[in-house]
Enzyme design. Sequence first.
Site, mmCIF file in Angstrom:
data_model
loop_
_atom_site.group_PDB
_atom_site.id
_atom_site.type_symbol
_atom_site.label_atom_id
_atom_site.label_comp_id
_atom_site.label_asym_id
_atom_site.label_seq_id
_atom_site.Cartn_x
_atom_site.Cartn_y
_atom_site.Cartn_z
ATOM 1 N N ARG A 286 0.855 -1.193 0.000
ATOM 2 C CA ARG A 286 0.000 0.000 0.000
ATOM 3 C C ARG A 286 0.888 1.240 0.000
ATOM 4 O O ARG A 286 0.615 2.239 -0.647
ATOM 5 C CB ARG A 286 -0.937 0.008 1.214
ATOM 6 C CG ARG A 286 -1.643 1.340 1.388
ATOM 7 C CD ARG A 286 -2.869 1.348 2.293
ATOM 8 N NE ARG A 286 -2.863 0.435 3.390
ATOM 9 C CZ ARG A 286 -2.147 0.570 4.527
ATOM 10 N NH1 ARG A 286 -1.364 1.621 4.698
ATOM 11 N NH2 ARG A 286 -2.204 -0.328 5.473
ATOM 12 N N TYR B 43 -16.875 17.837 -14.181
ATOM 13 C CA TYR B 43 -17.417 16.483 -14.349
ATOM 14 C C TYR B 43 -18.467 16.209 -13.255
ATOM 15 O O TYR B 43 -18.251 16.575 -12.088
ATOM 16 C CB TYR B 43 -16.248 15.487 -14.273
ATOM 17 C CG TYR B 43 -16.666 14.064 -14.104
ATOM 18 C CD1 TYR B 43 -17.483 13.445 -15.045
ATOM 19 C CD2 TYR B 43 -16.260 13.323 -12.995
ATOM 20 C CE1 TYR B 43 -17.877 12.125 -14.886
ATOM 21 C CE2 TYR B 43 -16.643 12.011 -12.826
ATOM 22 C CZ TYR B 43 -17.459 11.414 -13.766
ATOM 23 O OH TYR B 43 -17.863 10.118 -13.597
ATOM 24 N N ASP C 252 -7.893 20.006 -13.470
ATOM 25 C CA ASP C 252 -8.147 18.660 -13.995
ATOM 26 C C ASP C 252 -7.736 18.685 -15.463
ATOM 27 O O ASP C 252 -8.358 19.365 -16.288
ATOM 28 C CB ASP C 252 -9.633 18.323 -13.824
ATOM 29 C CG ASP C 252 -9.968 16.904 -14.269
ATOM 30 O OD1 ASP C 252 -9.316 16.399 -15.202
ATOM 31 O OD2 ASP C 252 -10.896 16.312 -13.697
ATOM 32 N N LYS D 288 -8.897 7.718 -18.833
ATOM 33 C CA LYS D 288 -9.187 8.317 -20.130
ATOM 34 C C LYS D 288 -7.956 8.244 -21.049
ATOM 35 O O LYS D 288 -7.458 7.170 -21.308
ATOM 36 C CB LYS D 288 -9.683 9.747 -19.905
ATOM 37 C CG LYS D 288 -10.786 9.848 -18.839
ATOM 38 C CD LYS D 288 -12.001 9.028 -19.204
ATOM 39 C CE LYS D 288 -13.215 9.211 -18.324
ATOM 40 N NZ LYS D 288 -13.110 9.046 -16.905
HETATM 41 C C1 LIG Z 1 -12.705 15.313 -16.459
HETATM 42 C C2 LIG Z 1 -12.873 14.156 -15.532
HETATM 43 N N1 LIG Z 1 -12.284 14.187 -14.331
HETATM 44 C C3 LIG Z 1 -12.406 13.161 -13.454
HETATM 45 C C4 LIG Z 1 -13.165 12.043 -13.767
HETATM 46 C C5 LIG Z 1 -13.278 10.929 -12.757
HETATM 47 O O1 LIG Z 1 -12.427 9.889 -13.084
HETATM 48 P P1 LIG Z 1 -12.693 8.333 -12.772
HETATM 49 O O2 LIG Z 1 -13.934 7.942 -13.526
HETATM 50 O O3 LIG Z 1 -11.459 7.666 -13.230
HETATM 51 O O4 LIG Z 1 -12.907 8.223 -11.301
HETATM 52 C C6 LIG Z 1 -13.776 11.962 -15.009
HETATM 53 C C7 LIG Z 1 -14.560 10.771 -15.365
HETATM 54 O O5 LIG Z 1 -15.278 10.745 -16.346
HETATM 55 C C8 LIG Z 1 -13.635 13.058 -15.919
HETATM 56 O O6 LIG Z 1 -14.230 13.039 -17.134
#
Ligand SMILES: Cc1ncc(COP(=O)(O)O)c(C=O)c1O
Length: 379
Positions: A46, A98, A170, A195
């Site tokens: 971990r 998101y 982000d 992604k």
């Molecule tokens: C721009 C963005 N940030 C964060 C996330 C969250 O990521 P995760 O689905 O890997 O938890 C997403 C998920 O679609 C996203 O599109």
Amino acid sequence: MGFSTDAIHAGVRPDPATGAVMTPIYQTSTYAYEGLGRGKGYDYARTINPTRSALEENLAKLEGGMAAYAFASGMSAIHTVMTLLKTGDHVVVGNNVYGGTYRLFARVLEDFGLRFSYVDTSVLKNVESALRPETRMVYIETPTNPIMTLTDIEATAALCRKRKLISVVDNTFLTPFFQRPLALGADIVVHSTTKYLNGHSDSVGGAAILARPEHAERIKFVQNSAGAILSPFDSWLVLRGIKTLPLRMRAHDAAGREVARWLVGQSKIERVLYPGLPAHPQHDLASRQASGFGGMISFVLKAGVDVTRFFDSLRLCAIAESLGGIETLVCQPSTMTHASVPEEDRRRLGLTDSLVRISVGCEDVQDIVADLAQALARA
Ligand SMILES: Cc1ncc(COP(=O)(O)O)c(C=O)c1O
């Protein structure tokens, strides 16, 4: 080294035990000591795992951070970053983040006494006006998902520095191949590695990349304390995915531009939202702060077009949440990715049922266009 060289080599060394060129998947929970008090720098998985460490070193290099930490999902990376805050602290957040990020902030972290104001961060004055004495952080996504609005990272980060606030970006949509928020002055970058970084829709993961030692130290501590780590196998997948990130991002970008141009000419489409189009209101900013526009496009179907029929007629493009994989995915954000955003906010943002989001993949672009064309014709 150039970006492509770093994508392939950063954090990666031939395995000391065997010389294996590719980083092994160290599928172990613990490590044997050579004698009491004589470990090899690894105690428990971990806390530290060589496959994850290789990925973390790679990510730190690509984003230009001093450290990076890999998590079990994008949401757990974001959650961990929010532990830099304390009860009573206030955060200014982009009003089109998101849906899952909004849900974490509004329905989980509010219960722990964190406070959030959601503003259109594309206008810097809105950020300034939302600041309170207890504001500690500004959290943005640029471009936003799915409205494709941009925020000026450099200007926002400069404001944060002046007011001693933590700036978080982000960078999931553009990746460090096209956009490097830390170089523009931001403190923290977060990713859903699910992604583009992994790029093959076969792993869920996240990362936080830090510019400041005090943030890096705390995130590492919380990563170990709370334990939302990325597994060795997923770390290996993401590390492998990143090796082709430059190739894939160039392909997504080229296909994205072509699909966007084609969509603009379609009679059943009211509006195309893509920063790469000269008609996009922030095309200049997009060209200035990023070196490409990527493969994410949203568009609005005209009134009277049968939205359900459009989706149901798609054959090549899958109807699916997520984005950034080598295959084209299409979704209706209002009922899928952003269903947890309150209806009134969705309406205000233009996040209606007629809004379609495409993550343009790496198939032959004429096949993607042909599929969209036949679905539009039936709608
Ligand atoms: C721009 C963005 N940030 C964060 C996330 C969250 O990521 P995760 O689905 O890997 O938890 C997403 C998920 O679609 C996203 O599109």
